[in-house]
Design a protein around this motif. Structure first.
Motif: not given
Length: 150
Positions: A13-14, A24-28, A42-47, A52-62
């Motif tokens: 990304l850098k 990439e933004w359009q795709d993601l 860059e930061s939003r794409l990295a997040y 997508l690869a590891y999963g987002g925040l847990k429902p209880e965290t949200l």
């Protein structure tokens, strides 16, 4: 892409041209990239790649984040944007500044600031009391750079 390829994808990304970042933004995100600066993209794409690869925040965290937001502004979006516009630290924040070998601690209060048990309306007044000279309090406490940037 496998999870093993995620670090390389993030590193790429850098060096990606801005046009490629927007593609990439359009795709993601299934929509056009916002008109923000490259660093934001860059930061939003990295997040998003990691999400997508590891999963987002847990429902209880949200859920907890939503509760905290409700406690702070009662769901009133006008208060939320007004607070962001002010750029003032939230109540309870402690600001630390060392001056001539002495550490000074200022606490942000609902009405202003507290230093050495005394209330102050501005950080500039506290900076003046500490140094004996006029200072921009936001600059003195490191909340704003000398040139005016936060």
């Amino acid at each position: 892409m496998t999870k093993d390829g995620i670090p390389a994808r993030l590193a790429a990304l850098k060096t990606m041209p801005t046009a490629d970042l927007k593609a990439e933004w359009q795709d993601l995100f299934d929509g056009p990239a916002p008109p923000f600066n490259r660093r934001y993209l860059e930061s939003r794409l990295a997040y998003r790649i990691q999400e997508l690869a590891y999963g987002g925040l847990k429902p209880e965290t949200l859920r907890r984040l939503e509760e905290i937001g409700e406690e702070l502004d009662g769901g009133d979006r006008r208060k939320r944007s007004r607070r962001a516009d002010q750029g003032r630290p939230i109540v309870g924040t402690r600001l630390l500044r060392e001056w001539q070998g002495v550490e000074h601690v200022v606490t942000v209060t609902a009405d202003g600031f507290d230093w050495q048990g005394r209330p102050y309306k501005s950080l500039s007044a506290i900076a003046r009391a500490i140094t004996g000279t006029r200072w921009n309090g936001w600059v003195f406490f490191g909340l704003k750079r000398q040139g005016g940037r936060s």
